[in-house]
Design a protein around this motif. Structure first.
Motif, PDB file in Angstrom:
ATOM      1  N   ARG A   1      -6.925  15.193 -15.533  1.00  0.00           N
ATOM      2  CA  ARG A   1      -6.118  16.425 -15.499  1.00  0.00           C
ATOM      3  C   ARG A   1      -6.656  17.374 -14.438  1.00  0.00           C
ATOM      4  NH1 ARG A   1      -4.073  21.187 -15.570  1.00  0.00           N
ATOM      5  NH2 ARG A   1      -2.787  21.902 -17.277  1.00  0.00           N
TER       6      ARG A   1
ATOM      7  N   ALA B   1      -5.570  23.406 -12.771  1.00  0.00           N
ATOM      8  CA  ALA B   1      -4.663  24.268 -12.013  1.00  0.00           C
ATOM      9  C   ALA B   1      -3.609  24.793 -12.967  1.00  0.00           C
ATOM     10  CB  ALA B   1      -4.010  23.488 -10.871  1.00  0.00           C
ATOM     11  N   GLU B   2      -3.002  25.901 -12.598  1.00  0.00           N
ATOM     12  CA  GLU B   2      -1.943  26.491 -13.431  1.00  0.00           C
ATOM     13  C   GLU B   2      -0.789  25.516 -13.637  1.00  0.00           C
ATOM     14  OE1 GLU B   2      -1.851  29.300 -15.154  1.00  0.00           O
ATOM     15  OE2 GLU B   2      -3.808  29.966 -14.456  1.00  0.00           O
ATOM     16  N   THR B   3      -0.415  24.790 -12.592  1.00  0.00           N
ATOM     17  CA  THR B   3       0.649  23.805 -12.684  1.00  0.00           C
ATOM     18  C   THR B   3       0.049  22.497 -13.194  1.00  0.00           C
ATOM     19  OG1 THR B   3       1.765  24.823 -10.811  1.00  0.00           O
ATOM     20  CG2 THR B   3       2.440  22.591 -11.397  1.00  0.00           C
ATOM     21  N   SER B   4       0.576  22.005 -14.295  1.00  0.00           N
ATOM     22  CA  SER B   4       0.046  20.770 -14.879  1.00  0.00           C
ATOM     23  C   SER B   4       0.266  19.587 -13.949  1.00  0.00           C
ATOM     24  CB  SER B   4       0.741  20.468 -16.205  1.00  0.00           C
ATOM     25  OG  SER B   4       0.321  21.359 -17.189  1.00  0.00           O
ATOM     26  N   TYR B   5      -0.784  18.821 -13.765  1.00  0.00           N
ATOM     27  CA  TYR B   5      -0.702  17.567 -13.019  1.00  0.00           C
ATOM     28  C   TYR B   5      -1.779  16.668 -13.591  1.00  0.00           C
ATOM     29  CZ  TYR B   5      -0.579  14.107  -9.298  1.00  0.00           C
ATOM     30  OH  TYR B   5      -0.473  12.930  -8.603  1.00  0.00           O
TER      31      TYR B   5
ATOM     32  N   HIS C   1      -2.969  14.073  -3.702  1.00  0.00           N
ATOM     33  CA  HIS C   1      -1.900  14.982  -4.141  1.00  0.00           C
ATOM     34  C   HIS C   1      -2.248  16.431  -3.830  1.00  0.00           C
ATOM     35  CE1 HIS C   1       1.173  16.828  -6.652  1.00  0.00           C
ATOM     36  NE2 HIS C   1       0.221  17.552  -7.192  1.00  0.00           N
TER      37      HIS C   1
END
Length: 110
Positions: free
Chosen positions: A68, A71-75, A104
């Motif tokens: 994981r 970051a604020e945006t899940s990836y 990425h």
């Protein structure tokens, strides 16, 4: 560090165990201090991006691992391993997943 705590708390609620932390060298000491209060043994590794490795048991004796991005945006990248899969093979695939995550985030080619 607040985001890191939030991610760890969320994953723990769903049965995941924190196994490794990847982070730039300048953050490792602070992360180590933060994690030392949790009582878990976690491997810290220097990396160009911050990410967390979690694992938990999966179906039919398999083990699930998720990488994981912090970051604020899940990836996240996910993989399951067979119970009889060699640790060397598992580690090779985990390193490939780390390379894909790095690509990425940093815009590199894999």
């Amino acid at each position: 560090m607040k985001l890191l705590n939030e991610i760890i708390t969320t994953y723990r609620k769903h049965g995941w165990r924190l196994r490794r932390v990847l982070a730039p060298a300048e953050n490792l000491t602070e992360i180590s201090d933060l994690l030392s209060t949790g009582g878990e043994t976690v491997t810290l590794e220097e990396a160009p991006v911050s990410a967390l490795w979690f694992s938990r048991p999966s179906h039919e004796g398999r083990e699930a691992w998720e990488l994981r991005l912090v970051a604020e945006t899940s990836y996240a990248l996910f993989e399951t391993f067979e119970p009889d899969e060699a640790e060397e093979d598992r580690e090779e695939l985990r390193r490939e997943m780390e390379a894909r995550l790095r690509a990425h985030v940093l815009g590199e080619s894999v």
